[in-house]
Structure formats: C-alpha cells, structure tokens
Write an enzyme that holds these catalytic residues in place. Structure first.
Site, PDB file in Angstrom:
ATOM      1  N   LYS A  44       0.827  -1.215   0.000  1.00 42.15           N
ATOM      2  CA  LYS A  44       0.000   0.000   0.000  1.00 42.15           C
ATOM      3  C   LYS A  44       0.857   1.259   0.000  1.00 42.15           C
ATOM      4  O   LYS A  44       0.442   2.291  -0.519  1.00 42.15           O
ATOM      5  CB  LYS A  44      -0.965  -0.004   1.184  1.00 42.15           C
ATOM      6  CG  LYS A  44      -2.106  -0.989   0.997  1.00 42.15           C
ATOM      7  CD  LYS A  44      -3.288  -0.667   1.895  1.00 42.15           C
ATOM      8  CE  LYS A  44      -4.459  -1.578   1.574  1.00 42.15           C
ATOM      9  NZ  LYS A  44      -5.605  -1.354   2.467  1.00 42.15           N
ATOM     10  N   LYS A  50      -3.508 -10.387  -6.548  1.00 42.92           N
ATOM     11  CA  LYS A  50      -4.802 -10.586  -5.878  1.00 42.92           C
ATOM     12  C   LYS A  50      -5.887  -9.695  -6.492  1.00 42.92           C
ATOM     13  O   LYS A  50      -5.614  -8.550  -6.839  1.00 42.92           O
ATOM     14  CB  LYS A  50      -4.596 -10.234  -4.392  1.00 42.92           C
ATOM     15  CG  LYS A  50      -5.785 -10.405  -3.511  1.00 42.92           C
ATOM     16  CD  LYS A  50      -5.534  -9.852  -2.116  1.00 42.92           C
ATOM     17  CE  LYS A  50      -5.826  -8.376  -2.023  1.00 42.92           C
ATOM     18  NZ  LYS A  50      -6.038  -7.835  -0.678  1.00 42.92           N
ATOM     19  N   LYS A  99     -10.505  -4.707  -4.428  1.00 45.30           N
ATOM     20  CA  LYS A  99     -11.617  -3.797  -4.735  1.00 45.30           C
ATOM     21  C   LYS A  99     -11.138  -2.404  -5.125  1.00 45.30           C
ATOM     22  O   LYS A  99     -11.871  -1.626  -5.709  1.00 45.30           O
ATOM     23  CB  LYS A  99     -12.657  -3.750  -3.608  1.00 45.30           C
ATOM     24  CG  LYS A  99     -12.162  -3.376  -2.220  1.00 45.30           C
ATOM     25  CD  LYS A  99     -13.327  -3.257  -1.249  1.00 45.30           C
ATOM     26  CE  LYS A  99     -13.259  -4.080   0.013  1.00 45.30           C
ATOM     27  NZ  LYS A  99     -12.111  -3.967   0.877  1.00 45.30           N
TER      28      LYS A  99
HETATM   29  P1  TYM Z   1     -10.621  -6.332   3.036  1.00 41.79           P
HETATM   30  O1  TYM Z   1     -11.699  -5.321   3.185  1.00 41.79           O
HETATM   31  O2  TYM Z   1      -9.495  -6.039   2.118  1.00 41.79           O
HETATM   32  O3  TYM Z   1     -11.236  -7.713   2.559  1.00 41.79           O
HETATM   33  C1  TYM Z   1     -12.322  -8.314   3.240  1.00 41.79           C
HETATM   34  C2  TYM Z   1     -12.143  -9.821   3.270  1.00 41.79           C
HETATM   35  O4  TYM Z   1     -12.039 -10.325   1.938  1.00 41.79           O
HETATM   36  C3  TYM Z   1     -10.872 -11.116   1.792  1.00 41.79           C
HETATM   37  N1  TYM Z   1     -10.347 -10.929   0.439  1.00 41.79           N
HETATM   38  C4  TYM Z   1     -10.096 -11.920  -0.421  1.00 41.79           C
HETATM   39  N2  TYM Z   1     -10.235 -13.254  -0.332  1.00 41.79           N
HETATM   40  C5  TYM Z   1      -9.902 -14.004  -1.413  1.00 41.79           C
HETATM   41  N3  TYM Z   1      -9.448 -13.474  -2.582  1.00 41.79           N
HETATM   42  C6  TYM Z   1      -9.293 -12.136  -2.711  1.00 41.79           C
HETATM   43  N4  TYM Z   1      -8.869 -11.616  -3.846  1.00 41.79           N
HETATM   44  C7  TYM Z   1      -9.629 -11.294  -1.607  1.00 41.79           C
HETATM   45  N5  TYM Z   1      -9.610  -9.949  -1.405  1.00 41.79           N
HETATM   46  C8  TYM Z   1     -10.034  -9.756  -0.151  1.00 41.79           C
HETATM   47  C9  TYM Z   1      -9.896 -10.564   2.844  1.00 41.79           C
HETATM   48  O5  TYM Z   1      -8.927 -11.525   3.183  1.00 41.79           O
HETATM   49  C10 TYM Z   1     -10.837 -10.245   3.979  1.00 41.79           C
HETATM   50  O6  TYM Z   1     -11.095 -11.403   4.747  1.00 41.79           O
HETATM   51  N6  TYM Z   1      -7.727  -5.984   7.095  1.00 41.79           N
HETATM   52  C11 TYM Z   1      -8.992  -6.488   6.593  1.00 41.79           C
HETATM   53  C12 TYM Z   1     -10.197  -5.948   7.321  1.00 41.79           C
HETATM   54  C13 TYM Z   1     -10.168  -6.125   8.788  1.00 41.79           C
HETATM   55  C14 TYM Z   1     -10.337  -7.334   9.502  1.00 41.79           C
HETATM   56  C15 TYM Z   1     -10.265  -6.996  10.871  1.00 41.79           C
HETATM   57  C16 TYM Z   1     -10.545  -8.652   9.101  1.00 41.79           C
HETATM   58  C17 TYM Z   1      -9.988  -5.136   9.706  1.00 41.79           C
HETATM   59  N7  TYM Z   1     -10.059  -5.662  10.963  1.00 41.79           N
HETATM   60  C18 TYM Z   1     -10.372  -7.962  11.864  1.00 41.79           C
HETATM   61  C19 TYM Z   1     -10.665  -9.614  10.094  1.00 41.79           C
HETATM   62  C20 TYM Z   1     -10.585  -9.272  11.444  1.00 41.79           C
HETATM   63  C21 TYM Z   1      -9.102  -6.109   5.126  1.00 41.79           C
HETATM   64  O7  TYM Z   1      -8.450  -5.234   4.646  1.00 41.79           O
HETATM   65  O8  TYM Z   1     -10.075  -6.762   4.463  1.00 41.79           O
END
Ligand code: TYM
Length: 336
Positions: free
Chosen positions: A115, A198, A201
């Site tokens: 990032k 990956k 979004k």
């Molecule tokens: P975020 O918002 O990027 O993504 C949300 C969830 O989607 C999963 N994910 C994917 N899984 C498979 N293939 C992909 N291409 C893909 N892109 C995203 C992510 O692994 C995630 O589970 N840091 C986290 C948000 C967060 C969080 C937490 C998660 C903040 N606090 C506490 C769990 C527990 C994040 O950026 O997710």
C-alpha cells in the site's frame, strides 16, 4: 444468551464495492458460524481512512457494505453486525496495543509495503499501524476464530504475537485467535487482468475485478476478457495462472473439484469455459443482488441494525477494555 459460546470476528473495509474475492474468500463463510458461535461482523470504516477516501462515498459505502453483509446471508438477529467507528473501544485499544507492538514487526508487513507503494504520496502513520487496530478489533471480543482470505494471514500472525506478548506481561488477558482460511483455492482469488496479483476492490482496472453488484452482462463480459494463455486446454498446469484462477472461481461457485472441471470442459475451448464461469457467477450473485437492492433502499432498517449492533458490541468490548486499562495502570473515576 451467548455467554458460553466461542467468538468469531471478522471485518471488511467499506473502501469500494465488494468483489468476488471478498465474497468467495471471506463473506460467503460468515453465515456458517452463526449457530455455533457468537459472531461479530464489523464494517471497518476506521481502517478504510488509512487510504484517502471521499467522505460522502465512505458514508454511502458503509451503509452498502452493511446491506451486503445481510444480503449475503447474515441474519442481524443471530449476528452482531455493526460499524467500527460506532464502538470507540476499537480505537482506544488500538492505541494501547500500539505501545506493545514493535516498529520492526510493523515494517515487515507485506500489505504495508504494497500500500505504501500504491499510495506513495500518503504513507501515513495509520497505514503503518493498521495491524494493531486490526489486532484490537479481534482481541476486544476474546475471539477464537477469524474467517478471512489468505491475504490476511500475516495480520493474524501479528495479532497472535501482540496478544501473546501482552499476556506474558499481564497474565491471561486475551484469547489467542486462530485464522479460519478456506483450504480451497478460493482463499485467494486473483485479478482477471493480472492473474498473479490478488483481485482487489481498489484496483483501477475495472476489467480486473468482478464486483458482487455487477450486472449479468458485465460479469460475462469481464470473464470473456479474462487474461489466459495461448494454450486451449482447460487444465490446472504450470504457467496457466489465468485458467487456474478461473477454475478456482468455478470450483468455488459449483463445488466441483479441478479434475471434475477438467473433465467437464475436455474438448471444449477457453471461450466455452469462460462463458460457463461468467453465467454461473451471475446466477450465484443474482439473489444476493435482489436482496441487496431491497435492503439498501431501507436506510431506517440499516440504521436500526447498526445501532443494535453497536450497543451489543460495545458491551463486550468494554469488558475487555476495562480489564486492559486496569492491567496497564490507568486510573478510573467512579462516575463523572
Ligand atoms: P478487506 O476489506 O481487504 O477484505 C475483506 C475480506 O475479503 C478477503 N479478500 C479476499 N479473499 C480471497 N481473494 C481475494 N482476492 C480477496 N480480497 C479480499 C480478505 O482476506 C478479507 O477477509 N484488514 C482487513 C479488514 C479487517 C479485519 C479486521 C478482518 C480489519 N479488521 C479484523 C478480520 C478481522 C481487510 O483489509 O479486508
């Protein structure tokens, strides 16, 4: 009601319209835990501002993400669904945990490195300490299990390290959480344009991402354009990253294994395969989209869910936060 249940926690950033990666890697798994566990599913708006957001968009997407949670099968009666910034304990514990997290550990986080490259003009302190806020999210609820995609593994490891360090100083304050990462390839869905990257979004190339809310014709078009290779056989072989990604998606959507998919498309070309993936994907997402459209129009209902969720979450979070405050030596006033 939930006292003796173990806890599940997960979160999604409202930083864009959610993708098929978010769905297959994480959200699709969320409702599975609702009966057996006490589940907290949070829209993590505080994490989202580590990258510059348009305020009106962030506000709208927070509602939209909450509506998508419910449309994807999360029943607000059975899960605590809420918004991170509505429960101030997250930020408070985040600060305390910052003081128990090493600069060196945070410097090693691959998401921070990625990032920082992408947002070179805004490498802010929040981006750096993102994992400690995430640790706070999880540890506040004495979480046992965290369903996430494969890309969050490293953040779960640092959460466990921080919790272990805190416990070794102050006694058993935090439950040490385990990640729940699907064993199937859908734990990491790749970009349709660059299948070694990956699916994200925030990707600027719309053709690289399928969004949960994309209409059927758009989904089919994006899969048709997906980058593959110059071969013609649908099989999971070395160097066929694009095809392997499409097979992972098709497998996750249909429950079919790689050998079953190879058999189904034996003698057919990539065109047929891509069309089948696109149509299947659109069919799986259609009922979610219908339910989403109904929910997102009902702001009052979403606000009710948010308020109930925040109230419930704050109760549990305060228990942990009070204990942590006592342990580190903060004073408490009787009532003011
Ligand atoms: P975020 O918002 O990027 O993504 C949300 C969830 O989607 C999963 N994910 C994917 N899984 C498979 N293939 C992909 N291409 C893909 N892109 C995203 C992510 O692994 C995630 O589970 N840091 C986290 C948000 C967060 C969080 C937490 C998660 C903040 N606090 C506490 C769990 C527990 C994040 O950026 O997710």
């Amino acid at each position: 009601m939930y006292q003796d249940k173990k806890v599940v926690f997960s979160g999604v950033q409202p930083s864009g319209v959610l993708t098929l990666g978010n769905y297959l890697g994480a959200i699709r798994n969320f409702p599975k835990f609702s009966e057996e566990y006490r589940c907290y599913y949070c829209v993590v708006d505080e994490h989202a501002i580590t990258v510059r957001q348009n305020p009106a968009d962030l506000r709208r997407r927070t509602y939209e993400t909450l509506a998508l949670y419910i449309a994807c099968g999360l029943d607000p009666e059975k899960n605590v669904i809420y918004v991170q910034s509505h429960v101030s304990a997250h930020a408070e514990l985040g600060w305390i945990l910052d003081c128990y997290t090493m600069f060196g550990e945070l410097s090693r986080m691959t998401q921070f490195k990625d990032k920082s490259k992408k947002n070179a003009d805004n490498v802010n302190a929040g981006l750096f300490t993102y994992p400690t806020l995430m640790a706070a999210d999880i540890l506040l609820y004495q979480t046992e299990l965290v369903p996430v995609g494969d890309d969050q593994k490293q953040h779960l490891e640092i959460t466990r390290d921080i919790a272990g360090r805190f416990n070794s100083i102050y006694g058993d304050v935090f439950v040490i959480p385990e990640p729940f990462i699907s064993k199937t390839p859908s734990a990491r869905i790749m970009s349709l344009a660059e299948p070694t990257k990956k699916m994200s979004k925030s990707d600027e190339n719309e053709n690289a991402i399928v969004r949960i809310l994309d209409p059927k014709d758009v989904i089919i078009r994006k899969f048709k354009r997906a980058v593959t290779d110059s071969d013609t056989v649908v099989c999971a072989a070395e160097g066929k990253d694009g095809i392997i990604n499409l097979m992972s998606i098709y497998g996750a959507l249909t429950g079919k294994s790689f050998p079953e998919i190879e058999q189904e498309f034996a003698g057919k070309g990539y065109g047929d395969f891509k069309l089948a993936v696109g149509e299947t994907c659109a069919d799986v997402l259609a009922p979610i989209q219908t339910e989403y459209a109904r929910l997102v129009a009902d702001k009052k209902y979403l606000e009710e869910v948010m308020a109930n969720g925040a109230r419930e979450a704050a109760k549990s979070a305060m228990k942990t936060l009070s204990k942590v405050r006592r342990k580190v030596g903060f004073t408490d006033l009787p009532r003011y």
